[in-house]
Scaffold this motif. Sequence first.
Motif, PDB file in Angstrom:
ATOM      1  N   SER A  94       6.542  -7.418  -8.659  1.00 11.21           N
ATOM      2  CA  SER A  94       6.032  -6.392  -7.754  1.00 11.21           C
ATOM      3  C   SER A  94       6.940  -5.164  -7.869  1.00 11.21           C
ATOM      4  O   SER A  94       8.169  -5.307  -7.861  1.00 11.21           O
ATOM      5  CB  SER A  94       6.037  -6.924  -6.316  1.00 11.21           C
ATOM      6  N   GLN A  96       7.443  -3.121  -5.644  1.00  3.91           N
ATOM      7  CA  GLN A  96       8.168  -3.006  -4.372  1.00  3.91           C
ATOM      8  C   GLN A  96       9.536  -3.689  -4.471  1.00  3.91           C
ATOM      9  O   GLN A  96      10.541  -3.163  -4.030  1.00  3.91           O
ATOM     10  CB  GLN A  96       7.385  -3.675  -3.241  1.00  3.91           C
ATOM     11  N   ARG A 122       1.915  -7.254  -3.847  1.00  2.00           N
ATOM     12  CA  ARG A 122       1.684  -7.621  -2.446  1.00  2.00           C
ATOM     13  C   ARG A 122       1.050  -6.494  -1.639  1.00  2.00           C
ATOM     14  O   ARG A 122       1.306  -5.327  -1.863  1.00  2.00           O
ATOM     15  CB  ARG A 122       2.975  -8.107  -1.797  1.00  2.00           C
ATOM     16  N   GLY A 123       0.206  -6.924  -0.705  1.00  2.00           N
ATOM     17  CA  GLY A 123      -0.466  -5.960   0.151  1.00  2.00           C
ATOM     18  C   GLY A 123       0.049  -6.085   1.579  1.00  2.00           C
ATOM     19  O   GLY A 123       1.010  -6.803   1.835  1.00  2.00           O
ATOM     20  N   TRP A 129      -2.066  -8.467  -3.781  1.00  2.00           N
ATOM     21  CA  TRP A 129      -2.708  -7.240  -4.252  1.00  2.00           C
ATOM     22  C   TRP A 129      -3.020  -7.423  -5.727  1.00  2.00           C
ATOM     23  O   TRP A 129      -2.114  -7.572  -6.548  1.00  2.00           O
ATOM     24  CB  TRP A 129      -1.804  -6.021  -4.028  1.00  2.00           C
ATOM     25  N   TRP A 138      -0.086   1.135 -10.182  1.00  2.00           N
ATOM     26  CA  TRP A 138       0.718   0.275  -9.317  1.00  2.00           C
ATOM     27  C   TRP A 138       2.114   0.877  -9.314  1.00  2.00           C
ATOM     28  O   TRP A 138       2.821   0.820 -10.323  1.00  2.00           O
ATOM     29  CB  TRP A 138       0.754  -1.182  -9.819  1.00  2.00           C
ATOM     30  N   LYS A 189     -12.867   0.041  -0.620  1.00  2.20           N
ATOM     31  CA  LYS A 189     -11.449   0.400  -0.747  1.00  2.20           C
ATOM     32  C   LYS A 189     -11.077   0.729  -2.192  1.00  2.20           C
ATOM     33  O   LYS A 189     -11.334  -0.034  -3.112  1.00  2.20           O
ATOM     34  CB  LYS A 189     -10.617  -0.779  -0.242  1.00  2.20           C
ATOM     35  N   GLY A 192      -4.631   1.210  -1.575  1.00  6.09           N
ATOM     36  CA  GLY A 192      -3.876   0.665  -0.454  1.00  6.09           C
ATOM     37  C   GLY A 192      -2.440   1.171  -0.510  1.00  6.09           C
ATOM     38  O   GLY A 192      -1.910   1.435  -1.598  1.00  6.09           O
ATOM     39  N   ILE A 193      -1.853   1.340   0.651  1.00  2.57           N
ATOM     40  CA  ILE A 193      -0.460   1.809   0.714  1.00  2.57           C
ATOM     41  C   ILE A 193       0.347   0.818   1.539  1.00  2.57           C
ATOM     42  O   ILE A 193      -0.089   0.405   2.624  1.00  2.57           O
ATOM     43  CB  ILE A 193      -0.378   3.215   1.366  1.00  2.57           C
ATOM     44  N   LEU A 194       1.479   0.455   1.021  1.00  7.15           N
ATOM     45  CA  LEU A 194       2.350  -0.483   1.730  1.00  7.15           C
ATOM     46  C   LEU A 194       3.722   0.172   1.881  1.00  7.15           C
ATOM     47  O   LEU A 194       4.378   0.468   0.898  1.00  7.15           O
ATOM     48  CB  LEU A 194       2.482  -1.772   0.902  1.00  7.15           C
ATOM     49  N   GLY A 210       4.729   1.851  -1.413  1.00  8.64           N
ATOM     50  CA  GLY A 210       4.009   1.176  -2.493  1.00  8.64           C
ATOM     51  C   GLY A 210       2.568   1.669  -2.519  1.00  8.64           C
ATOM     52  O   GLY A 210       1.892   1.702  -1.484  1.00  8.64           O
ATOM     53  N   GLY A 212      -1.173   1.345  -4.472  1.00  6.94           N
ATOM     54  CA  GLY A 212      -2.043   0.645  -5.423  1.00  6.94           C
ATOM     55  C   GLY A 212      -3.379   1.367  -5.484  1.00  6.94           C
ATOM     56  O   GLY A 212      -4.043   1.530  -4.456  1.00  6.94           O
TER      57      GLY A 212
HETATM   58  C1  BTN Z   1      -2.661  -2.845   1.155  1.00 10.71           C
HETATM   59  O1  BTN Z   1      -2.635  -4.019   1.531  1.00 10.71           O
HETATM   60  O2  BTN Z   1      -3.646  -2.147   1.338  1.00 10.71           O
HETATM   61  C2  BTN Z   1      -1.448  -2.252   0.467  1.00 10.71           C
HETATM   62  C3  BTN Z   1      -1.435  -2.510  -1.004  1.00 10.71           C
HETATM   63  C4  BTN Z   1      -0.239  -1.937  -1.721  1.00 10.71           C
HETATM   64  C5  BTN Z   1      -0.202  -2.331  -3.178  1.00 10.71           C
HETATM   65  C6  BTN Z   1       0.905  -1.650  -3.928  1.00 10.71           C
HETATM   66  S1  BTN Z   1       0.724  -1.783  -5.670  1.00 10.71           S
HETATM   67  C7  BTN Z   1       2.322  -1.154  -5.914  1.00 10.71           C
HETATM   68  C8  BTN Z   1       3.206  -1.753  -4.840  1.00 10.71           C
HETATM   69  N1  BTN Z   1       3.739  -3.027  -5.265  1.00 10.71           N
HETATM   70  C9  BTN Z   1       3.237  -4.037  -4.547  1.00 10.71           C
HETATM   71  O3  BTN Z   1       3.519  -5.239  -4.722  1.00 10.71           O
HETATM   72  N2  BTN Z   1       2.417  -3.583  -3.605  1.00 10.71           N
HETATM   73  C10 BTN Z   1       2.314  -2.133  -3.645  1.00 10.71           C
END
Ligand code: BTN
Length: 325
Positions: A94, A96, A122-123, A129, A138, A189, A192-194, A210, A212
């Motif tokens: 990841s 992240q 991961r989300g 994710w 990513w 969708k 996504g932003i984490l 993060g 995606g």
């Molecule tokens: C969501 O759940 O909507 C957030 C998703 C975020 C995904 C991105 S991809 C790059 C970064 N690395 C990860 O493992 N997750 C984020």
Amino acid sequence: MQSQLRKDLLDAFTKADGAYLSGQHIAELIGCSRTAVWKHIGELRKEGFELEAVRRKGYRIVKTPEKITADELRLGLTTKFIGKNLHYEETVDSTQKIAHRLAYDDAPEGTVIIAEEQVSGRGRMARRWHSPKYTGIWMSIILRPNISLPKAPQLTLLTAVAIVQAIEELTGLLPEIKWPNDILIKGKKVTGILTELEAESDRINSIIIGIGINVNQTKEDFPSDLEQIATSLLLEKGETVSRADLIKGIFTNLEKLYLLYLEEGFLPIKLLWESYAISIGKKITARTLTQSIIGKALGITDDGVLMIEDDHGKIHHVYSADIEL
Ligand code: BTN
């Protein structure tokens, strides 16, 4: 390292310019066995190439992976700090995770980690994710704003605005934001932003954003559980979108908005965010871990908290939830 045989095989396809090449012909051209040709074709497929195989005619490349290179990203990038320190990886668990490690090791503000593929992307809310090779963006960006902990969600909202603007500028599509940080096109969708952070007492050391983005996935690229709820820019636009250009657009918009935020605070960002938000003014259901709140979304507070007015006129402040429109 690419083997000489692989390079010769790609050269042969380049020269064929879309025409079919039989296994026998390729083997003769590059001086190897037909089994070796077959093996290399299998490896190209794994890398994201699409090859059509037709009996008695042979193979032809119908789609190449739009691989991003670090050089391509650096070329023409005019930001002062976002993306200047760039880590480009082929496959990671990841981005992240890597960003956290780099942030801990004092990586400068604006450091970005981009991967072609994440095997444990991961989300939010501990969800996975889906991050297949060569099709999406990513990446994780390290920021070090001098702000207090409760203000951190503002940066997620700021990032969503930067992404919506970049998508709009590059593709002409009109994405919308679903609180807190989903970007949708026609209800599906696309991004996504984490946001995760490292802090000491009330001060933030680093925020890891993060991002995606589903860019060039076809319908078949989505697992069946995502088919109905996710989309890609390719599917919406009807043509391939340059990931490198989109990344550069995001860096530029993000830096502009971030500098504005540091200078003038959250208000200008909040106004922009609300102009892109779909849920504001509408009746929504917010499912938190403990309850479901149904009511009208009034807007967000300065801390990025969603305000919902229920049918009895009571205003709820929602910090984290899944929203249904
Ligand atoms: C969501 O759940 O909507 C957030 C998703 C975020 C995904 C991105 S991809 C790059 C970064 N690395 C990860 O493992 N997750 C984020």
